[in-house]
Write a protein that holds these residues in place. Structure first.
Motif, PDB file in Angstrom:
ATOM      1  N   GLU A 165       1.139  76.254  73.969  1.00 33.11           N
ATOM      2  CA  GLU A 165       0.417  76.267  75.327  1.00 33.11           C
ATOM      3  C   GLU A 165      -0.970  76.677  74.835  1.00 33.11           C
ATOM      4  OE1 GLU A 165       1.124  79.423  78.208  1.00 33.11           O
ATOM      5  OE2 GLU A 165       2.454  80.692  76.605  1.00 33.11           O
ATOM      6  N   SER A 166      -1.973  76.340  75.754  1.00 36.47           N
ATOM      7  CA  SER A 166      -3.298  76.680  75.448  1.00 36.47           C
ATOM      8  C   SER A 166      -3.724  77.683  76.554  1.00 36.47           C
ATOM      9  CB  SER A 166      -4.109  75.308  75.519  1.00 36.47           C
ATOM     10  OG  SER A 166      -5.729  75.843  75.538  1.00 36.47           O
ATOM     11  N   LEU A 167      -3.991  78.728  76.182  1.00 34.75           N
ATOM     12  CA  LEU A 167      -4.494  79.913  77.200  1.00 34.75           C
ATOM     13  C   LEU A 167      -5.871  79.533  77.444  1.00 34.75           C
ATOM     14  CD1 LEU A 167      -2.748  82.895  75.897  1.00 34.75           C
ATOM     15  CD2 LEU A 167      -1.801  81.284  77.443  1.00 34.75           C
ATOM     16  N   ARG A 168      -6.379  78.736  78.450  1.00 41.26           N
ATOM     17  CA  ARG A 168      -7.841  78.107  78.598  1.00 41.26           C
ATOM     18  C   ARG A 168      -8.798  79.432  78.839  1.00 41.26           C
ATOM     19  NH1 ARG A 168      -7.726  72.403  78.980  1.00 41.26           N
ATOM     20  NH2 ARG A 168      -9.717  72.671  80.092  1.00 41.26           N
ATOM     21  N   ASP A 169      -8.207  80.258  79.654  1.00 45.96           N
ATOM     22  CA  ASP A 169      -9.151  81.193  80.287  1.00 45.96           C
ATOM     23  C   ASP A 169      -9.781  82.153  78.692  1.00 45.96           C
ATOM     24  OD1 ASP A 169      -9.194  80.400  82.739  1.00 45.96           O
ATOM     25  OD2 ASP A 169      -7.639  81.881  83.426  1.00 45.96           O
ATOM     26  N   SER A 170      -8.739  82.401  77.960  1.00 45.76           N
ATOM     27  CA  SER A 170      -8.888  83.421  76.892  1.00 45.76           C
ATOM     28  C   SER A 170      -9.307  82.335  75.537  1.00 45.76           C
ATOM     29  CB  SER A 170      -7.947  84.260  76.487  1.00 45.76           C
ATOM     30  OG  SER A 170      -6.803  83.530  76.558  1.00 45.76           O
ATOM     31  N   ALA A 171      -9.387  81.028  75.634  1.00 46.37           N
ATOM     32  CA  ALA A 171      -9.445  80.191  74.528  1.00 46.37           C
ATOM     33  C   ALA A 171      -8.537  80.477  73.136  1.00 46.37           C
ATOM     34  CB  ALA A 171     -10.863  80.174  74.183  1.00 46.37           C
ATOM     35  N   VAL A 172      -7.259  80.849  73.625  1.00 49.12           N
ATOM     36  CA  VAL A 172      -6.234  81.214  72.621  1.00 49.12           C
ATOM     37  C   VAL A 172      -5.113  79.919  72.744  1.00 49.12           C
ATOM     38  CG1 VAL A 172      -4.337  82.717  71.895  1.00 49.12           C
ATOM     39  CG2 VAL A 172      -6.727  83.768  72.860  1.00 49.12           C
ATOM     40  N   PHE A 173      -4.831  79.479  71.518  1.00 51.73           N
ATOM     41  CA  PHE A 173      -3.622  78.768  71.511  1.00 51.73           C
ATOM     42  C   PHE A 173      -2.375  79.495  70.712  1.00 51.73           C
ATOM     43  CE2 PHE A 173      -1.235  75.372  69.203  1.00 51.73           C
ATOM     44  CZ  PHE A 173      -0.989  74.543  70.313  1.00 51.73           C
ATOM     45  N   VAL A 174      -1.251  79.154  71.549  1.00 52.15           N
ATOM     46  CA  VAL A 174       0.033  80.133  71.256  1.00 52.15           C
ATOM     47  C   VAL A 174       1.067  78.909  70.661  1.00 52.15           C
ATOM     48  CG1 VAL A 174       1.761  81.469  72.141  1.00 52.15           C
ATOM     49  CG2 VAL A 174      -0.650  81.799  73.159  1.00 52.15           C
ATOM     50  N   GLU A 175       1.769  79.471  69.691  1.00 52.70           N
ATOM     51  CA  GLU A 175       2.840  78.538  69.053  1.00 52.70           C
ATOM     52  C   GLU A 175       3.915  79.490  69.061  1.00 52.70           C
ATOM     53  OE1 GLU A 175       1.229  76.163  65.275  1.00 52.70           O
ATOM     54  OE2 GLU A 175      -0.083  77.746  65.548  1.00 52.70           O
ATOM     55  N   ARG A 176       4.933  78.932  69.354  1.00 53.74           N
ATOM     56  CA  ARG A 176       6.212  79.528  69.171  1.00 53.74           C
ATOM     57  C   ARG A 176       7.423  78.633  68.614  1.00 53.74           C
ATOM     58  NH1 ARG A 176       4.781  81.276  74.500  1.00 53.74           N
ATOM     59  NH2 ARG A 176       3.956  83.175  74.643  1.00 53.74           N
ATOM     60  N   PHE A 177       8.359  79.102  67.665  1.00 50.69           N
ATOM     61  CA  PHE A 177       9.593  78.301  67.344  1.00 50.69           C
ATOM     62  C   PHE A 177      10.552  79.277  66.825  1.00 50.69           C
ATOM     63  CE2 PHE A 177       6.491  77.536  63.875  1.00 50.69           C
ATOM     64  CZ  PHE A 177       7.166  78.284  62.889  1.00 50.69           C
ATOM     65  N   ASP A 178      11.899  78.760  67.087  1.00 50.43           N
ATOM     66  CA  ASP A 178      12.782  79.388  66.139  1.00 50.43           C
ATOM     67  C   ASP A 178      12.957  78.727  64.824  1.00 50.43           C
ATOM     68  OD1 ASP A 178      13.414  80.922  68.550  1.00 50.43           O
ATOM     69  OD2 ASP A 178      14.639  79.513  69.233  1.00 50.43           O
ATOM     70  N   PHE A 179      13.553  79.123  63.974  1.00 45.25           N
ATOM     71  CA  PHE A 179      13.660  78.732  62.790  1.00 45.25           C
ATOM     72  C   PHE A 179      14.961  79.230  61.948  1.00 45.25           C
ATOM     73  CE2 PHE A 179      11.205  82.659  61.940  1.00 45.25           C
ATOM     74  CZ  PHE A 179      11.991  83.195  61.024  1.00 45.25           C
ATOM     75  N   GLU A 180      15.232  78.385  60.840  1.00 38.86           N
ATOM     76  CA  GLU A 180      16.319  78.644  59.912  1.00 38.86           C
ATOM     77  C   GLU A 180      15.848  78.167  58.524  1.00 38.86           C
ATOM     78  OE1 GLU A 180      19.594  76.055  60.953  1.00 38.86           O
ATOM     79  OE2 GLU A 180      20.095  77.041  62.903  1.00 38.86           O
ATOM     80  N   ILE A 181      16.134  79.094  57.625  1.00 36.52           N
ATOM     81  CA  ILE A 181      15.667  78.995  56.198  1.00 36.52           C
ATOM     82  C   ILE A 181      16.789  79.182  55.287  1.00 36.52           C
ATOM     83  CG2 ILE A 181      14.174  79.749  54.326  1.00 36.52           C
ATOM     84  CD1 ILE A 181      12.194  81.109  56.479  1.00 36.52           C
ATOM     85  N   SER A 182      17.067  78.082  54.633  1.00 41.28           N
ATOM     86  CA  SER A 182      18.332  78.152  53.628  1.00 41.28           C
ATOM     87  C   SER A 182      17.571  78.873  52.253  1.00 41.28           C
ATOM     88  CB  SER A 182      18.784  76.621  53.565  1.00 41.28           C
ATOM     89  OG  SER A 182      17.740  75.795  52.965  1.00 41.28           O
ATOM     90  N   SER A 183      18.539  79.315  51.625  1.00 38.83           N
ATOM     91  CA  SER A 183      18.439  79.747  50.304  1.00 38.83           C
ATOM     92  C   SER A 183      16.970  80.877  50.640  1.00 38.83           C
ATOM     93  CB  SER A 183      17.727  78.898  49.118  1.00 38.83           C
ATOM     94  OG  SER A 183      19.068  77.909  49.236  1.00 38.83           O
ATOM     95  N   PHE A 184      17.092  81.612  51.484  1.00 36.80           N
ATOM     96  CA  PHE A 184      15.880  82.536  51.903  1.00 36.80           C
ATOM     97  C   PHE A 184      16.071  83.429  50.518  1.00 36.80           C
ATOM     98  CE2 PHE A 184      14.015  86.300  53.787  1.00 36.80           C
ATOM     99  CZ  PHE A 184      12.871  85.666  54.135  1.00 36.80           C
ATOM    100  N   CYS A 185      17.158  83.996  50.212  1.00 38.21           N
ATOM    101  CA  CYS A 185      17.179  85.014  49.194  1.00 38.21           C
ATOM    102  C   CYS A 185      17.540  84.263  47.715  1.00 38.21           C
ATOM    103  CB  CYS A 185      17.939  86.304  49.600  1.00 38.21           C
ATOM    104  SG  CYS A 185      17.602  87.009  51.299  1.00 38.21           S
ATOM    105  N   ASN A 186      17.446  85.064  46.699  1.00 44.55           N
ATOM    106  CA  ASN A 186      18.173  84.923  45.614  1.00 44.55           C
ATOM    107  C   ASN A 186      18.983  86.157  45.193  1.00 44.55           C
ATOM    108  OD1 ASN A 186      16.847  82.685  44.784  1.00 44.55           O
ATOM    109  ND2 ASN A 186      15.069  83.861  44.287  1.00 44.55           N
ATOM    110  N   LYS A 187      20.329  85.723  44.881  1.00 42.32           N
ATOM    111  CA  LYS A 187      21.168  86.697  44.665  1.00 42.32           C
ATOM    112  C   LYS A 187      21.274  87.332  43.411  1.00 42.32           C
ATOM    113  CE  LYS A 187      25.590  88.293  46.169  1.00 42.32           C
ATOM    114  NZ  LYS A 187      27.183  87.862  47.106  1.00 42.32           N
ATOM    115  N   ALA A 188      21.369  88.508  43.068  1.00 44.56           N
ATOM    116  CA  ALA A 188      21.395  89.082  41.620  1.00 44.56           C
ATOM    117  C   ALA A 188      22.325  90.371  41.730  1.00 44.56           C
ATOM    118  CB  ALA A 188      20.149  89.165  41.223  1.00 44.56           C
TER     119      ALA A 188
END
Length: 633
Positions: free
Chosen positions: A491-514
């Motif tokens: 969304e664009s917050l026009r009064d404050s000239a701020v653009f907001v992005e939001r999303f959920d995510f999944e990351i495979s292989s985020f860690c390395n196991k040792a």
């Protein structure tokens, strides 16, 4: 946008009678000129003859030896024409490496094209073009053209050197003045060349030779700041049948107001009544102006109209009101007319628009600019409106018209003002990321980013992407191939000239196991300046806009894993910017990291590339930090 700013002048302005009996044997080229060169200009000549206030002839010849494929990509020739610009002669001749003629392309063989695009609904400007490719390297292409123009408002700007990785054997610019009209000129960036000059009331000649190639480098100054060139202007001129006489910016603005703008702002009474009702509850002029700007955005769309003086004069405000479309001139004039109806002060302002910051040269009075925006003086606190955008917040101009000189046109004359300068602090992107790490080495979470200034302009492009997931996965975060996004919201917050992005995510292989440890990098969505420069750099390093990012990460460890090890807090300060990391352990399984990176705007001499590289390399190394989680035994 004031498009096609005389295409026959911009785009290398290349044109005229070819030299006769020229020797284009490539074995005669000085080896020094081949260093860093993909092309060698054997001869680059332009002759401008001023016949009267409303007639000039421009003759141009340029012969270019192409050394390799990279050089061939930059060899094309074009000449625009219109009812006011007549091509009298145009020709190309191709020579082999020995200087023997192998092909001749005459006027009838040139392609003829309309100079329009999807946003242009009418234009009387066309161009002839030809591009030769396919002969064995090296070969030489000699291009010559002569055209006649009834507009003298723009005399050609001549570049003695006209491209990166291109050397010059010989370059000459000549003006013959058959009138009594004074001609002004300005030499720019000529300290590095030897220039032979002849200057009289009736003739100006500049000649130079043996200019070595300038290598194209990342973040080099723009070509207008380093290539030697000469600008010229007539005191008395004609622009598409409209005569003018100017020697200073005040008279230039007054001429534009009286000839291009006056009596263009009438509106239907029902429109002014509607606007009066629209803003009746607003408490001050700025709130009223904001309401009117948003009305224009909702009602109009941008199209280009380039017919005769219409390429410079805006459509009538009542026509825009009726049709709902217009170009930058028309939409700016329309917005001004609406503001005028409420007695809100604003001014039509001519500027160079583009991502690269280019200013009107305040030290050389001439017709300049390719775009128009609107200035609200606001008691000395200028507000600038981009009237062609349907999405920009009120007063937001970052990325296209920021931090450059503009000619503000008033009924009393022209005034040079500078548009808003966005600092690194203004160009802020602040993100909050929550990451839940799982024992199978994957991670899930959510991301939110609020962007301002130039970061707003960059990140708000998502509004125009049809495939949002592809944009994030393959473009914005392309380095993380194992990322998948969902539930995207912005969304664009026009009064404050701020653009907001939001999303959920999944990351495979985020860690390395040792063994009993999970090891990962904690910055999946942080960006930095990834470029470093060669030690033998020749050009200044130009960072035209500073930026700042603040990234907050909240991590939750999987069951039976505790926070074990992380890098120490870091604080790095440099003239080029700053960087810091702060790690806060909330409990054995949860911790926070705050990362801040600022890149300063600047123009740094090439010898500082070593220090610049050291700063950027340190930041990149800190960004490779690893967090270690240990499993309970």
């Amino acid at each position: 946008m004031i498009k096609y700013f005389l295409l026959f002048i911009i785009g290398l302005t290349q044109f005229v009678y070819a030299q006769q009996n020229s020797n284009y044997n490539t074995t005669t080229i000085d080896s020094i000129l081949k260093v860093n060169a993909n092309t060698i200009v054997r001869s680059n000549e332009m002759l401008v003859t001023i016949h009267s206030q409303n007639k000039m002839t421009v003759s141009r010849s340029i012969a270019i030896t192409v050394l390799n494929e990279k050089g061939e990509k930059n060899i094309s020739f074009s000449q625009g024409y219109s009812p006011y610009v007549k091509i009298k002669n145009i020709e190309t001749v191709v020579f082999d490496k020995h200087g023997e003629e192998i092909k001749k392309i005459r006027k009838k063989d040139f392609g003829d094209f309309s100079n329009t695009d999807l946003s242009t609904i009418a234009s009387d400007f066309r161009y002839k073009a030809f591009r030769y490719m396919g002969h064995q390297f090296p070969y030489t292409v000699e291009y010559s053209c002569e055209y006649e123009s009834s507009s003298t408002g723009h005399l050609p700007t001549f570049y003695f050197l006209n491209g990166f990785n291109r050397s010059i054997e010989y370059s000459k610019f000549q003006i013959i003045n058959e009138t009594n009209i004074p001609i002004r000129h300005k030499l720019v960036n000529i300290d590095s060349i030897e220039l032979k000059t002849t200057n009289s009331d009736k003739e100006i000649v500049f000649e130079t030779q043996n200019i070595k190639a300038i290598k194209r480098e990342l973040y080099t100054p723009k070509y207008t700041d380093i290539f030697p060139h000469v600008k010229c202007a007539l005191n008395d001129f004609t622009l598409v049948d409209v005569s003018g006489s100017t020697t200073d910016w005040n008279s230039m603005g007054l001429w534009q107001y009286n000839n291009l703008l006056i009596n263009r702002n009438e509106l239907p009474k029902e429109t002014t009544d509607y606007i009066t009702d629209l803003v009746k509850n607003e408490e001050n002029d700025i709130d009223k102006a904001k309401k009117i700007y948003e009305y224009v955005q909702s009602k109009t769309r941008y199209v280009s109209i380039q017919l005769g003086i219409g390429g410079w004069k805006p459509m009538l405000a009542e026509e825009v009101d009726k049709t709902g479309y217009g170009d930058c001139k028309a939409l700016t004039n329309y917005t001004k007319a609406l503001l005028d109806s409420q007695n809100i002060e604003s001014y039509y302002s001519v500027i160079y628009g583009g991502n690269e910051i280019k200013s009107i040269d305040k030290d050389f009075v001439s017709i300049q600019g390719n775009h128009v925006i609107l200035n609200l003086p606001n008691n000395g606190n200028d507000i600038w409106l981009e009237c062609t955008s349907q999405t920009n917040p009120f007063g937001h101009i970052a990325g296209f018209t920021d931090n450059r000189n503009t000619l503000v046109v008033t009924p009393e004359g022209g005034v040079i003002k500078k548009t808003k300068h966005y600092t690194a602090e203004d160009n802020l992107a602040e993100s909050n990321t929550s990451v839940i790490i799982k024992s199978d080495n994957t991670a899930t979470g959510n991301f939110e980013c609020k962007s301002q200034g130039i970061q707003y302009s960059k990140n708000s492009r998502i509004q125009h992407e049809k495939e949002k997931e592809r944009y994030y996965n393959e473009i914005k975060f392309k380095s993380r191939r194992n990322l998948r996004t969902k539930n995207i919201h912005y969304e664009s917050l026009r009064d404050s000239a701020v653009f907001v992005e939001r999303f959920d995510f999944e990351i495979s292989s985020f860690c390395n196991k040792a063994g009993n440890k999970l090891i990962f990098n904690p910055f999946p969505f942080s960006n930095t300046f990834n470029t470093t420069f060669k030690k033998d750099r020749k050009q200044h390093i130009v960072i035209s806009r500073g930026t700042k990012s603040i990234d907050h990460y909240q991590f939750s460890s999987p069951n039976n894993f505790n926070f074990h090890k992380a890098p120490k807090p870091i604080s790095l300060e440099s003239k080029f910017g700053s960087y810091s990391l702060k790690i806060e352990k909330e409990d054995p399984e949860n911790f926070r990291i705050t990362r801040e990176f600022k890149l300063n705007e600047g123009n740094y001499p090439p010898q500082e590339s070593i220090d610049f590289n050291a700063f950027i390399t340190s930041v990149k190394n800190y960004d490779k930090a690893k967090i270690i989680l240990t499993k309970h035994l």
